[in-house]
Design a protein around this motif. Structure first.
Motif, PDB file in Angstrom:
ATOM      1  N   MET A   1       0.839  -1.199   0.000  1.00 27.19           N
ATOM      2  CA  MET A   1       0.000   0.000   0.000  1.00 27.19           C
ATOM      3  C   MET A   1       0.877   1.254   0.000  1.00 27.19           C
ATOM      4  SD  MET A   1      -2.886  -1.152   2.807  1.00 27.19           S
ATOM      5  CE  MET A   1      -3.888   0.328   2.563  1.00 27.19           C
ATOM      6  N   HIS A   2       0.495   2.243  -0.792  1.00 27.70           N
ATOM      7  CA  HIS A   2       1.279   3.478  -0.890  1.00 27.70           C
ATOM      8  C   HIS A   2       0.373   4.708  -0.863  1.00 27.70           C
ATOM      9  CE1 HIS A   2       4.077   0.442  -2.585  1.00 27.70           C
ATOM     10  NE2 HIS A   2       4.979   1.197  -1.968  1.00 27.70           N
ATOM     11  N   THR A   3       0.746   5.670  -0.034  1.00 26.63           N
ATOM     12  CA  THR A   3      -0.003   6.925   0.046  1.00 26.63           C
ATOM     13  C   THR A   3       0.513   7.901  -1.021  1.00 26.63           C
ATOM     14  OG1 THR A   3       1.565   7.773   1.708  1.00 26.63           O
ATOM     15  CG2 THR A   3      -0.435   6.701   2.500  1.00 26.63           C
ATOM     16  N   ASN A   4      -0.370   8.804  -1.435  1.00 33.18           N
ATOM     17  CA  ASN A   4      -0.018   9.754  -2.487  1.00 33.18           C
ATOM     18  C   ASN A   4       0.624  11.007  -1.904  1.00 33.18           C
ATOM     19  OD1 ASN A   4       0.177  10.941  -5.050  1.00 33.18           O
ATOM     20  ND2 ASN A   4      -1.812  10.137  -5.683  1.00 33.18           N
ATOM     21  N   MET A   5       1.015  11.893  -2.796  1.00 33.51           N
ATOM     22  CA  MET A   5       1.798  13.068  -2.436  1.00 33.51           C
ATOM     23  C   MET A   5       0.924  14.235  -1.968  1.00 33.51           C
ATOM     24  SD  MET A   5       2.744  14.318  -6.302  1.00 33.51           S
ATOM     25  CE  MET A   5       3.462  15.883  -5.828  1.00 33.51           C
ATOM     26  N   LEU A   6       1.585  15.241  -1.403  1.00 32.34           N
ATOM     27  CA  LEU A   6       0.931  16.476  -0.968  1.00 32.34           C
ATOM     28  C   LEU A   6       1.261  17.600  -1.943  1.00 32.34           C
ATOM     29  CD1 LEU A   6       1.790  16.469   2.856  1.00 32.34           C
ATOM     30  CD2 LEU A   6      -0.173  15.428   1.716  1.00 32.34           C
ATOM     31  N   THR A   7       0.291  18.483  -2.155  1.00 30.41           N
ATOM     32  CA  THR A   7       0.527  19.695  -2.928  1.00 30.41           C
ATOM     33  C   THR A   7       0.033  20.898  -2.124  1.00 30.41           C
ATOM     34  OG1 THR A   7      -1.611  19.483  -4.070  1.00 30.41           O
ATOM     35  CG2 THR A   7       0.309  18.514  -5.152  1.00 30.41           C
ATOM     36  N   VAL A   8       0.494  22.073  -2.509  1.00 31.27           N
ATOM     37  CA  VAL A   8       0.051  23.326  -1.887  1.00 31.27           C
ATOM     38  C   VAL A   8      -0.419  24.250  -2.992  1.00 31.27           C
ATOM     39  CG1 VAL A   8       0.700  25.310  -0.471  1.00 31.27           C
ATOM     40  CG2 VAL A   8       1.704  23.066   0.008  1.00 31.27           C
ATOM     41  N   ASN A   9      -1.692  24.584  -2.963  1.00 32.64           N
ATOM     42  CA  ASN A   9      -2.281  25.421  -4.011  1.00 32.64           C
ATOM     43  C   ASN A   9      -1.965  24.878  -5.407  1.00 32.64           C
ATOM     44  OD1 ASN A   9      -3.329  27.311  -2.107  1.00 32.64           O
ATOM     45  ND2 ASN A   9      -1.298  28.231  -1.944  1.00 32.64           N
ATOM     46  N   GLY A  10      -2.001  23.547  -5.520  1.00 30.58           N
ATOM     47  CA  GLY A  10      -1.817  22.901  -6.809  1.00 30.58           C
ATOM     48  C   GLY A  10      -0.385  22.601  -7.192  1.00 30.58           C
ATOM     49  N   GLN A  11       0.586  23.039  -6.380  1.00 30.63           N
ATOM     50  CA  GLN A  11       1.995  22.775  -6.677  1.00 30.63           C
ATOM     51  C   GLN A  11       2.548  21.754  -5.690  1.00 30.63           C
ATOM     52  OE1 GLN A  11       3.705  26.872  -6.610  1.00 30.63           O
ATOM     53  NE2 GLN A  11       4.457  26.362  -8.637  1.00 30.63           N
TER      54      GLN A  11
ATOM     55  N   MET B   1       4.516  20.139  -2.876  1.00 34.20           N
ATOM     56  CA  MET B   1       5.092  20.717  -1.675  1.00 34.20           C
ATOM     57  C   MET B   1       6.584  20.404  -1.624  1.00 34.20           C
ATOM     58  SD  MET B   1       4.113  20.038   2.358  1.00 34.20           S
ATOM     59  CE  MET B   1       2.526  20.876   2.298  1.00 34.20           C
ATOM     60  N   SER B   2       7.416  21.454  -1.578  1.00 32.47           N
ATOM     61  CA  SER B   2       8.861  21.241  -1.495  1.00 32.47           C
ATOM     62  C   SER B   2       9.538  22.486  -0.933  1.00 32.47           C
ATOM     63  CB  SER B   2       9.449  20.922  -2.872  1.00 32.47           C
ATOM     64  OG  SER B   2       9.426  22.065  -3.708  1.00 32.47           O
ATOM     65  N   LYS B   3      10.674  22.265  -0.283  1.00 31.83           N
ATOM     66  CA  LYS B   3      11.429  23.379   0.279  1.00 31.83           C
ATOM     67  C   LYS B   3      11.935  24.303  -0.821  1.00 31.83           C
ATOM     68  CE  LYS B   3      13.008  20.986   4.457  1.00 31.83           C
ATOM     69  NZ  LYS B   3      14.189  20.496   5.213  1.00 31.83           N
ATOM     70  N   SER B   4      12.323  23.735  -1.959  1.00 29.50           N
ATOM     71  CA  SER B   4      12.891  24.544  -3.039  1.00 29.50           C
ATOM     72  C   SER B   4      11.884  25.546  -3.596  1.00 29.50           C
ATOM     73  CB  SER B   4      13.403  23.641  -4.167  1.00 29.50           C
ATOM     74  OG  SER B   4      12.349  22.879  -4.715  1.00 29.50           O
ATOM     75  N   LEU B   5      10.590  25.200  -3.540  1.00 26.49           N
ATOM     76  CA  LEU B   5       9.553  26.118  -4.030  1.00 26.49           C
ATOM     77  C   LEU B   5       9.090  27.091  -2.950  1.00 26.49           C
ATOM     78  CD1 LEU B   5       7.339  23.624  -6.106  1.00 26.49           C
ATOM     79  CD2 LEU B   5       8.933  25.345  -6.992  1.00 26.49           C
ATOM     80  N   GLY B   6       9.573  26.901  -1.737  1.00 22.91           N
ATOM     81  CA  GLY B   6       9.200  27.800  -0.638  1.00 22.91           C
ATOM     82  C   GLY B   6       7.776  27.622  -0.159  1.00 22.91           C
ATOM     83  N   ASN B   7       7.154  26.480  -0.515  1.00 27.14           N
ATOM     84  CA  ASN B   7       5.757  26.276  -0.114  1.00 27.14           C
ATOM     85  C   ASN B   7       5.607  25.126   0.879  1.00 27.14           C
ATOM     86  OD1 ASN B   7       6.225  24.050  -1.715  1.00 27.14           O
ATOM     87  ND2 ASN B   7       4.413  24.310  -2.999  1.00 27.14           N
ATOM     88  N   SER B   8       6.701  24.800   1.539  1.00 28.02           N
ATOM     89  CA  SER B   8       6.677  23.708   2.513  1.00 28.02           C
ATOM     90  C   SER B   8       6.589  24.284   3.913  1.00 28.02           C
ATOM     91  CB  SER B   8       7.953  22.869   2.369  1.00 28.02           C
ATOM     92  OG  SER B   8       7.999  21.857   3.336  1.00 28.02           O
TER      93      SER B   8
END
Length: 495
Positions: free
Chosen positions: A272-282, A284-291
Protein backbone atom coordinates in the motif's frame (compact mmCIF):
# COMPACT_ATOMS: atom_id res chain seq x y z
CA UNK A 1 -21.26 -6.50 4.83
CA UNK A 2 -18.92 -6.44 1.83
CA UNK A 3 -15.36 -7.64 2.53
CA UNK A 4 -12.47 -5.24 3.01
CA UNK A 5 -10.70 -4.54 -0.26
CA UNK A 6 -7.25 -2.97 -0.48
CA UNK A 7 -5.60 -1.51 -3.55
CA UNK A 8 -2.52 -3.66 -3.94
CA UNK A 9 0.33 -1.86 -5.69
CA UNK A 10 1.76 -5.25 -6.63
CA UNK A 11 -1.34 -6.49 -8.50
CA UNK A 12 -2.52 -2.99 -9.53
CA UNK A 13 -6.08 -3.72 -8.45
CA UNK A 14 -8.29 -3.81 -5.38
CA UNK A 15 -7.82 -7.20 -3.77
CA UNK A 16 -10.04 -8.74 -1.10
CA UNK A 17 -8.10 -8.71 2.16
CA UNK A 18 -7.46 -12.24 3.39
CA UNK A 19 -4.77 -12.39 6.09
CA UNK A 20 -2.35 -15.28 6.25
CA UNK A 21 -3.34 -16.35 9.76
CA UNK A 22 -6.66 -14.70 10.58
CA UNK A 23 -7.50 -13.09 12.97
CA UNK A 24 -3.83 -12.12 13.24
CA UNK A 25 -2.49 -9.47 10.85
CA UNK A 26 1.13 -8.46 10.33
CA UNK A 27 1.70 -4.89 9.09
CA UNK A 28 5.02 -3.14 8.44
CA UNK A 29 5.34 0.55 7.57
CA UNK A 30 8.57 2.31 6.64
CA UNK A 31 9.21 4.88 9.35
CA UNK A 32 11.13 8.16 9.26
CA UNK A 33 14.82 8.81 8.78
CA UNK A 34 15.42 10.90 11.89
CA UNK A 35 17.79 13.61 10.69
CA UNK A 36 15.30 16.50 10.59
CA UNK A 37 11.85 17.56 11.78
CA UNK A 38 8.87 15.41 10.81
CA UNK A 39 7.07 16.87 7.79
CA UNK A 40 3.45 16.79 6.64
CA UNK A 41 4.14 13.97 4.19
CA UNK A 42 5.12 11.87 7.22
CA UNK A 43 1.90 12.89 8.94
CA UNK A 44 -0.29 11.81 6.02
CA UNK A 45 1.46 8.47 5.56
CA UNK A 46 1.42 7.49 9.22
CA UNK A 47 -2.12 8.79 9.67
CA UNK A 48 -3.21 6.50 6.82
CA UNK A 49 -1.73 3.42 8.46
CA UNK A 50 -2.98 4.55 11.86
CA UNK A 51 -6.44 4.56 10.26
CA UNK A 52 -5.87 1.08 8.84
CA UNK A 53 -4.59 -0.18 12.19
CA UNK A 54 -7.64 1.27 13.94
CA UNK A 55 -10.09 -0.12 11.38
CA UNK A 56 -8.62 -3.60 11.28
CA UNK A 57 -8.76 -3.68 15.08
CA UNK A 58 -12.35 -2.42 15.02
CA UNK A 59 -13.54 -5.20 12.70
CA UNK A 60 -11.97 -7.87 14.86
CA UNK A 61 -8.38 -8.43 13.74
CA UNK A 62 -5.39 -8.64 16.10
CA UNK A 63 -2.75 -6.47 14.46
CA UNK A 64 0.98 -6.48 15.06
CA UNK A 65 2.05 -3.13 13.65
CA UNK A 66 5.79 -2.61 13.08
CA UNK A 67 7.13 0.82 12.10
CA UNK A 68 10.88 1.33 12.04
CA UNK A 69 13.19 4.23 12.81
CA UNK A 70 15.99 4.68 10.26
CA UNK A 71 19.02 5.87 12.20
CA UNK A 72 21.84 4.88 9.80
CA UNK A 73 22.46 4.01 6.17
CA UNK A 74 20.11 6.46 4.40
CA UNK A 75 22.45 8.51 2.21
CA UNK A 76 21.84 11.99 0.85
CA UNK A 77 20.11 11.54 -2.51
CA UNK A 78 18.71 8.10 -1.52
CA UNK A 79 21.40 6.32 -3.55
CA UNK A 80 24.61 4.39 -2.82
CA UNK A 81 26.98 7.37 -2.79
CA UNK A 82 27.37 10.41 -0.59
CA UNK A 83 27.07 11.19 3.10
CA UNK A 84 24.74 9.57 5.58
CA UNK A 85 21.88 11.99 6.22
CA UNK A 86 22.23 11.69 9.98
CA UNK A 87 26.03 11.87 9.86
CA UNK A 88 25.86 14.99 7.70
CA UNK A 89 23.53 16.72 10.15
CA UNK A 90 25.74 15.65 13.06
CA UNK A 91 28.75 17.33 11.41
CA UNK A 92 26.76 20.50 10.73
CA UNK A 93 25.50 20.65 14.32
CA UNK A 94 28.81 19.40 15.81
CA UNK A 95 26.97 16.69 17.71
CA UNK A 96 27.18 12.93 18.05
CA UNK A 97 25.00 11.21 15.42
CA UNK A 98 22.91 9.58 18.16
CA UNK A 99 22.14 13.03 19.59
CA UNK A 100 20.65 13.94 16.21
CA UNK A 101 18.75 10.65 16.20
CA UNK A 102 17.36 11.23 19.69
CA UNK A 103 16.38 14.85 19.03
CA UNK A 104 14.41 14.10 15.87
CA UNK A 105 12.97 10.84 17.14
CA UNK A 106 11.53 12.84 20.05
CA UNK A 107 10.19 15.43 17.59
CA UNK A 108 8.61 12.71 15.46
CA UNK A 109 6.87 11.16 18.46
CA UNK A 110 5.55 14.57 19.57
CA UNK A 111 4.08 15.21 16.11
CA UNK A 112 2.45 11.79 16.04
CA UNK A 113 0.91 12.47 19.45
CA UNK A 114 -0.33 15.89 18.31
CA UNK A 115 -2.34 14.27 15.52
CA UNK A 116 -3.59 11.38 17.68
CA UNK A 117 -1.60 8.79 15.73
CA UNK A 118 -1.14 5.60 17.74
CA UNK A 119 2.37 4.29 18.36
CA UNK A 120 3.12 0.97 16.63
CA UNK A 121 3.29 -2.36 18.40
CA UNK A 122 7.05 -2.47 17.78
CA UNK A 123 9.38 0.38 16.74
CA UNK A 124 12.76 -1.16 15.86
CA UNK A 125 15.84 0.79 14.77
CA UNK A 126 18.39 0.03 12.07
CA UNK A 127 21.35 0.29 14.46
CA UNK A 128 19.61 -2.12 16.82
CA UNK A 129 19.62 -4.83 14.12
CA UNK A 130 23.13 -4.74 12.69
CA UNK A 131 23.72 -8.42 13.51
CA UNK A 132 20.67 -9.44 11.48
CA UNK A 133 21.77 -7.26 8.58
CA UNK A 134 25.32 -8.63 8.48
CA UNK A 135 23.93 -12.18 8.56
CA UNK A 136 21.59 -11.33 5.67
CA UNK A 137 24.53 -10.00 3.61
CA UNK A 138 26.50 -13.19 4.28
CA UNK A 139 23.52 -15.33 3.21
CA UNK A 140 23.01 -13.38 -0.01
CA UNK A 141 26.70 -13.78 -0.89
CA UNK A 142 26.48 -17.51 -0.16
CA UNK A 143 23.46 -17.81 -2.47
CA UNK A 144 25.33 -16.09 -5.30
CA UNK A 145 23.04 -13.04 -5.21
CA UNK A 146 25.58 -10.53 -3.86
CA UNK A 147 29.28 -9.85 -4.29
CA UNK A 148 32.00 -7.96 -2.40
CA UNK A 149 33.91 -5.16 -4.13
CA UNK A 150 36.49 -2.96 -2.40
CA UNK A 151 34.95 -3.52 1.02
CA UNK A 152 31.37 -2.89 -0.14
CA UNK A 153 28.79 -5.57 -0.93
CA UNK A 154 26.26 -5.18 -3.75
CA UNK A 155 23.09 -7.06 -4.59
CA UNK A 156 23.44 -8.66 -8.03
CA UNK A 157 20.35 -7.75 -10.09
CA UNK A 158 21.34 -9.92 -13.07
CA UNK A 159 21.88 -13.00 -10.89
CA UNK A 160 18.53 -12.37 -9.19
CA UNK A 161 16.64 -12.15 -12.50
CA UNK A 162 18.48 -15.12 -13.98
CA UNK A 163 17.16 -17.15 -11.03
CA UNK A 164 13.63 -16.59 -12.36
CA UNK A 165 12.76 -13.39 -10.49
CA UNK A 166 11.50 -10.07 -11.80
CA UNK A 167 13.20 -6.97 -10.41
CA UNK A 168 10.86 -4.06 -11.15
CA UNK A 169 7.54 -5.88 -10.80
CA UNK A 170 6.28 -3.69 -7.93
CA UNK A 171 6.91 -0.36 -9.64
CA UNK A 172 6.25 -1.64 -13.17
CA UNK A 173 9.79 -0.76 -14.27
CA UNK A 174 11.31 -2.82 -17.09
CA UNK A 175 14.94 -3.79 -16.51
CA UNK A 176 16.10 -2.83 -20.00
CA UNK A 177 14.52 0.61 -19.66
CA UNK A 178 16.15 1.11 -16.28
CA UNK A 179 19.53 0.24 -17.75
CA UNK A 180 19.02 2.70 -20.62
CA UNK A 181 18.08 5.44 -18.14
CA UNK A 182 21.07 4.78 -15.88
CA UNK A 183 24.34 6.59 -16.49
CA UNK A 184 27.55 5.29 -14.97
CA UNK A 185 28.62 7.69 -12.22
CA UNK A 186 32.06 8.25 -10.75
CA UNK A 187 32.59 5.91 -7.83
CA UNK A 188 30.16 3.29 -9.13
CA UNK A 189 32.62 1.43 -11.36
CA UNK A 190 33.07 -1.17 -8.62
CA UNK A 191 29.55 -2.45 -9.45
CA UNK A 192 29.09 -5.19 -12.03
CA UNK A 193 25.86 -3.57 -13.15
CA UNK A 194 24.87 0.08 -12.61
CA UNK A 195 21.50 -1.09 -11.21
CA UNK A 196 23.11 -3.20 -8.48
CA UNK A 197 22.50 -1.65 -5.07
CA UNK A 198 24.55 -1.61 -1.88
CA UNK A 199 23.63 -3.90 0.99
CA UNK A 200 26.85 -3.05 2.87
CA UNK A 201 29.01 0.00 2.24
CA UNK A 202 32.69 0.44 2.92
CA UNK A 203 33.16 3.47 5.20
CA UNK A 204 35.76 6.13 4.57
CA UNK A 205 37.72 7.23 7.67
CA UNK A 206 35.68 10.44 8.01
CA UNK A 207 32.34 8.59 7.93
CA UNK A 208 30.94 8.99 11.46
CA UNK A 209 28.76 5.87 11.64
CA UNK A 210 30.64 2.63 10.94
CA UNK A 211 31.01 -0.85 12.36
CA UNK A 212 33.21 -3.92 11.96
CA UNK A 213 32.08 -6.53 9.45
CA UNK A 214 33.59 -9.48 7.54
CA UNK A 215 34.28 -6.98 4.71
CA UNK A 216 35.92 -4.29 6.85
CA UNK A 217 34.60 -1.17 8.55
CA UNK A 218 31.30 -0.05 7.08
CA UNK A 219 27.56 0.39 7.46
CA UNK A 220 24.41 -1.30 6.10
CA UNK A 221 22.63 -0.24 2.94
CA UNK A 222 19.39 1.68 3.44
CA UNK A 223 17.10 -0.98 1.94
CA UNK A 224 18.40 -3.85 4.04
CA UNK A 225 17.08 -2.78 7.46
CA UNK A 226 13.41 -3.09 6.51
CA UNK A 227 13.90 -6.55 5.00
CA UNK A 228 15.59 -7.79 8.15
CA UNK A 229 13.31 -6.17 10.71
CA UNK A 230 10.05 -7.08 8.98
CA UNK A 231 11.16 -10.71 8.74
CA UNK A 232 12.27 -10.80 12.37
CA UNK A 233 9.00 -9.50 13.80
CA UNK A 234 6.43 -10.58 11.20
CA UNK A 235 7.95 -13.64 9.50
CA UNK A 236 9.30 -14.31 6.01
CA UNK A 237 5.87 -13.53 4.59
CA UNK A 238 3.37 -11.12 6.11
CA UNK A 239 0.18 -9.33 5.20
CA UNK A 240 0.66 -5.59 4.62
CA UNK A 241 3.62 -3.33 3.85
CA UNK A 242 3.03 0.41 3.59
CA UNK A 243 4.77 3.68 2.92
CA UNK A 244 4.71 6.80 0.79
CA UNK A 245 4.63 6.42 -2.99
CA UNK A 246 8.15 7.88 -3.17
CA UNK A 247 9.42 4.65 -1.56
CA UNK A 248 7.94 2.36 -4.20
CA UNK A 249 11.11 2.56 -6.28
CA UNK A 250 13.83 1.81 -5.46
CA UNK A 251 13.36 1.19 -1.73
CA UNK A 252 10.44 -1.24 -1.76
CA UNK A 253 11.58 -2.84 -5.01
CA UNK A 254 14.92 -3.60 -3.37
CA UNK A 255 13.21 -4.92 -0.23
CA UNK A 256 11.35 -7.48 -2.34
CA UNK A 257 14.54 -8.57 -4.12
CA UNK A 258 16.49 -8.99 -0.88
CA UNK A 259 13.71 -10.89 0.88
CA UNK A 260 12.95 -13.20 -2.02
CA UNK A 261 16.66 -13.77 -2.52
CA UNK A 262 16.98 -14.84 1.12
CA UNK A 263 13.87 -17.00 1.45
CA UNK A 264 12.60 -17.75 -2.05
CA UNK A 265 9.24 -16.27 -1.02
CA UNK A 266 7.54 -12.99 -1.91
CA UNK A 267 7.61 -11.22 1.46
CA UNK A 268 4.40 -9.18 1.27
CA UNK A 269 0.87 -9.97 0.12
CA UNK A 270 -0.55 -6.41 0.02
CA UNK A 271 1.60 -3.37 -0.80
CA UNK A 272 0.00 0.00 0.00
CA UNK A 273 1.28 3.48 -0.89
CA UNK A 274 0.00 6.92 0.05
CA UNK A 275 -0.02 9.75 -2.49
CA UNK A 276 1.80 13.07 -2.44
CA UNK A 277 0.93 16.48 -0.97
CA UNK A 278 0.53 19.69 -2.93
CA UNK A 279 0.05 23.33 -1.89
CA UNK A 280 -2.28 25.42 -4.01
CA UNK A 281 -1.82 22.90 -6.81
CA UNK A 282 1.99 22.78 -6.68
CA UNK A 283 4.11 19.97 -5.26
CA UNK A 284 5.09 20.72 -1.67
CA UNK A 285 8.86 21.24 -1.50
CA UNK A 286 11.43 23.38 0.28
CA UNK A 287 12.89 24.54 -3.04
CA UNK A 288 9.55 26.12 -4.03
CA UNK A 289 9.20 27.80 -0.64
CA UNK A 290 5.76 26.28 -0.11
CA UNK A 291 6.68 23.71 2.51
CA UNK A 292 5.63 24.16 6.11
CA UNK A 293 6.16 22.02 9.18
CA UNK A 294 3.32 20.58 11.29
CA UNK A 295 4.18 23.03 14.10
CA UNK A 296 3.81 25.97 11.67
CA UNK A 297 0.43 24.64 10.52
CA UNK A 298 -0.75 24.42 14.13
CA UNK A 299 0.51 27.90 14.99
CA UNK A 300 -0.27 29.62 11.67
CA UNK A 301 3.27 31.00 11.49
CA UNK A 302 3.91 30.74 7.76
CA UNK A 303 3.42 33.28 4.98
CA UNK A 304 1.16 30.87 3.05
CA UNK A 305 -1.21 30.40 6.00
CA UNK A 306 -3.98 32.84 6.91
CA UNK A 307 -4.43 31.38 10.40
CA UNK A 308 -3.63 28.46 12.67
CA UNK A 309 -5.41 25.11 12.42
CA UNK A 310 -5.93 22.65 15.25
CA UNK A 311 -4.49 19.12 15.02
CA UNK A 312 -7.95 17.55 14.71
CA UNK A 313 -8.91 20.01 11.97
CA UNK A 314 -5.83 18.89 10.04
CA UNK A 315 -6.59 15.23 10.71
CA UNK A 316 -10.17 15.71 9.51
CA UNK A 317 -8.90 17.60 6.45
CA UNK A 318 -6.56 14.76 5.53
CA UNK A 319 -9.21 12.10 6.07
CA UNK A 320 -11.60 13.85 3.71
CA UNK A 321 -9.45 12.57 0.83
CA UNK A 322 -8.84 8.91 0.11
CA UNK A 323 -5.19 8.08 0.82
CA UNK A 324 -4.31 7.26 -2.83
CA UNK A 325 -5.46 10.67 -4.08
CA UNK A 326 -3.32 13.81 -4.16
CA UNK A 327 -4.01 16.02 -1.14
CA UNK A 328 -3.90 19.75 -1.86
CA UNK A 329 -3.36 22.20 0.99
CA UNK A 330 -4.94 25.63 0.68
CA UNK A 331 -6.39 28.10 3.16
CA UNK A 332 -9.86 27.72 1.67
CA UNK A 333 -9.75 23.92 1.94
CA UNK A 334 -8.43 24.04 5.50
CA UNK A 335 -11.07 26.58 6.55
CA UNK A 336 -13.80 24.42 5.05
CA UNK A 337 -12.40 21.44 6.95
CA UNK A 338 -12.41 23.53 10.12
CA UNK A 339 -16.12 24.22 9.72
CA UNK A 340 -16.85 20.59 8.93
CA UNK A 341 -14.89 19.32 11.92
CA UNK A 342 -16.69 21.77 14.24
CA UNK A 343 -20.04 20.45 13.06
CA UNK A 344 -18.93 16.87 13.55
CA UNK A 345 -17.36 17.39 16.97
CA UNK A 346 -20.47 19.28 18.16
CA UNK A 347 -22.47 16.24 17.13
CA UNK A 348 -20.02 14.06 19.03
CA UNK A 349 -20.61 16.09 22.20
CA UNK A 350 -24.37 16.03 21.67
CA UNK A 351 -24.72 12.31 20.97
CA UNK A 352 -23.04 11.47 24.28
CA UNK A 353 -25.79 13.36 26.12
CA UNK A 354 -28.76 11.74 24.36
CA UNK A 355 -30.95 9.42 26.42
CA UNK A 356 -33.64 7.09 25.16
CA UNK A 357 -37.16 8.00 26.28
CA UNK A 358 -39.86 5.43 25.69
CA UNK A 359 -43.29 6.72 24.62
CA UNK A 360 -46.48 4.74 24.84
CA UNK A 361 -48.08 4.32 21.43
CA UNK A 362 -45.11 5.78 19.55
CA UNK A 363 -45.26 4.94 15.86
CA UNK A 364 -42.05 3.65 14.27
CA UNK A 365 -40.79 5.80 11.40
CA UNK A 366 -39.70 3.08 8.99
CA UNK A 367 -38.30 5.51 6.41
CA UNK A 368 -35.98 7.18 8.92
CA UNK A 369 -35.05 3.82 10.40
CA UNK A 370 -34.07 2.54 6.97
CA UNK A 371 -32.11 5.73 6.22
CA UNK A 372 -30.11 5.46 9.45
CA UNK A 373 -29.38 1.77 8.86
CA UNK A 374 -28.26 2.60 5.34
CA UNK A 375 -25.88 5.31 6.58
CA UNK A 376 -24.46 3.04 9.29
CA UNK A 377 -23.81 0.39 6.67
CA UNK A 378 -22.56 3.04 4.24
CA UNK A 379 -19.77 3.99 6.63
CA UNK A 380 -18.51 0.40 6.56
CA UNK A 381 -18.96 0.18 2.79
CA UNK A 382 -16.75 3.25 2.36
CA UNK A 383 -14.06 1.93 4.69
CA UNK A 384 -14.16 -1.51 3.07
CA UNK A 385 -13.61 0.08 -0.34
CA UNK A 386 -9.87 0.63 0.13
CA UNK A 387 -10.34 2.97 3.11
CA UNK A 388 -12.44 5.46 1.18
CA UNK A 389 -12.77 7.90 4.05
CA UNK A 390 -14.45 10.55 1.88
CA UNK A 391 -17.44 8.20 1.44
CA UNK A 392 -17.35 7.09 5.08
CA UNK A 393 -17.37 10.70 6.32
CA UNK A 394 -20.28 11.58 4.01
CA UNK A 395 -22.33 8.85 5.70
CA UNK A 396 -21.19 10.11 9.09
CA UNK A 397 -22.71 13.51 8.27
CA UNK A 398 -25.93 11.79 7.22
CA UNK A 399 -26.04 10.27 10.72
CA UNK A 400 -25.20 13.67 12.22
CA UNK A 401 -28.43 15.04 10.76
CA UNK A 402 -30.43 12.57 12.88
CA UNK A 403 -28.30 13.23 15.96
CA UNK A 404 -29.15 16.93 15.70
CA UNK A 405 -32.84 16.19 15.09
CA UNK A 406 -32.95 14.06 18.24
CA UNK A 407 -31.21 16.77 20.23
CA UNK A 408 -33.60 19.49 18.97
CA UNK A 409 -36.57 17.22 19.71
CA UNK A 410 -37.50 17.27 16.03
CA UNK A 411 -37.32 13.48 16.10
CA UNK A 412 -38.52 11.28 18.93
CA UNK A 413 -36.20 8.48 20.02
CA UNK A 414 -39.19 6.16 20.29
CA UNK A 415 -39.85 6.43 16.54
CA UNK A 416 -36.48 4.82 15.97
CA UNK A 417 -36.86 2.13 18.61
CA UNK A 418 -34.47 1.59 21.51
CA UNK A 419 -32.23 -0.84 19.63
CA UNK A 420 -31.60 1.45 16.65
CA UNK A 421 -31.32 4.53 18.90
CA UNK A 422 -28.61 2.81 20.95
CA UNK A 423 -26.87 1.60 17.81
CA UNK A 424 -26.85 5.11 16.33
CA UNK A 425 -25.50 6.62 19.53
CA UNK A 426 -22.83 3.98 20.07
CA UNK A 427 -21.66 3.67 16.47
CA UNK A 428 -21.44 7.42 15.91
CA UNK A 429 -18.95 7.73 18.78
CA UNK A 430 -17.03 4.64 17.66
CA UNK A 431 -16.82 5.85 14.05
CA UNK A 432 -15.52 9.28 15.10
CA UNK A 433 -13.18 8.40 17.94
CA UNK A 434 -12.06 4.79 17.54
CA UNK A 435 -11.96 4.45 13.75
CA UNK A 436 -11.24 7.94 12.40
CA UNK A 437 -9.24 8.97 15.47
CA UNK A 438 -11.05 12.30 15.84
CA UNK A 439 -11.57 13.73 19.29
CA UNK A 440 -12.87 16.82 21.03
CA UNK A 441 -10.38 19.65 21.39
CA UNK A 442 -9.98 22.74 23.55
CA UNK A 443 -11.29 26.06 22.27
CA UNK A 444 -9.88 27.62 19.12
CA UNK A 445 -7.82 30.04 21.20
CA UNK A 446 -6.28 27.15 23.08
CA UNK A 447 -5.48 25.46 19.78
CA UNK A 448 -3.46 28.52 18.75
CA UNK A 449 -1.62 28.33 22.06
CA UNK A 450 -0.96 24.65 21.48
CA UNK A 451 0.77 25.60 18.24
CA UNK A 452 2.75 28.26 20.07
CA UNK A 453 3.65 25.72 22.73
CA UNK A 454 5.07 23.50 19.99
CA UNK A 455 7.22 26.41 18.79
CA UNK A 456 8.24 27.20 22.37
CA UNK A 457 9.38 23.59 22.79
CA UNK A 458 11.66 24.17 19.79
CA UNK A 459 13.09 27.18 21.61
CA UNK A 460 13.73 25.16 24.77
CA UNK A 461 15.37 22.41 22.72
CA UNK A 462 17.51 25.05 21.01
CA UNK A 463 18.80 26.20 24.41
CA UNK A 464 20.22 22.72 24.90
CA UNK A 465 21.99 22.84 21.54
CA UNK A 466 23.21 26.46 21.63
CA UNK A 467 20.88 27.54 18.85
CA UNK A 468 18.96 30.18 20.80
CA UNK A 469 20.01 33.13 18.64
CA UNK A 470 18.88 31.39 15.46
CA UNK A 471 15.51 30.49 16.96
CA UNK A 472 15.02 33.98 18.39
CA UNK A 473 15.71 35.45 14.94
CA UNK A 474 13.15 33.11 13.39
CA UNK A 475 10.50 33.98 15.99
CA UNK A 476 11.24 37.69 15.57
CA UNK A 477 10.71 37.37 11.81
CA UNK A 478 7.31 35.86 12.60
CA UNK A 479 6.41 38.70 14.98
CA UNK A 480 6.73 36.48 18.06
CA UNK A 481 8.49 37.24 21.33
CA UNK A 482 9.73 34.39 23.49
CA UNK A 483 8.73 36.07 26.76
CA UNK A 484 5.24 36.88 25.45
CA UNK A 485 4.82 33.32 24.23
CA UNK A 486 5.71 31.95 27.64
CA UNK A 487 3.20 34.25 29.39
CA UNK A 488 0.44 33.25 26.97
CA UNK A 489 1.25 29.55 27.36
CA UNK A 490 1.25 29.83 31.18
CA UNK A 491 -2.10 31.61 30.98
CA UNK A 492 -3.49 28.80 28.80
CA UNK A 493 -2.54 26.18 31.36
CA UNK A 494 -4.12 28.24 34.15
CA UNK A 495 -7.28 28.53 32.05
Amino acid sequence: MQPLKIYNTLTRQKDTFEPLASPHVGMYVCGPTVYNNAHLGNVRTFMTFDLLFRYLTHIGYKVRYVRNITDVGHLVGDGDEGEDKIGRMAKLEQLEPMEIVQRYTNDFHRVMEDFNIFPPSIEPTATGHLIEQIEAVQNLIAKGLAYESNGSVYFDINAYNEAGNDYGKLSGRILEDLLNETRELDGQSEKRNPLDFAIWKNASPEHLMQWNSPWGRGFPGWHLECTCMSAKYLGNQFDIHGGGMDLKFPHHECEIAQAKGLTGTDPVRYWMHTNMLTVNGQKMSKSLGNSFLPAQLLSGDHELLDQSYSPMTVRFFMLQSQYRSTLDFSNDALKAAQKGFKRLVNGLRIVKTLEYVAEVGGTPDEKKQADIEQSLQGFYDGMNDDLNTSVAIAHLFSLLKYVNMLYMNQLKAATLGEELFTKLKTQFVIFCEDVLGLKEEPSEGSAVLKGMLSLYREYKAAQQYDKVDEVRSYFKSQGLVIRDMKHRIDWAYEE
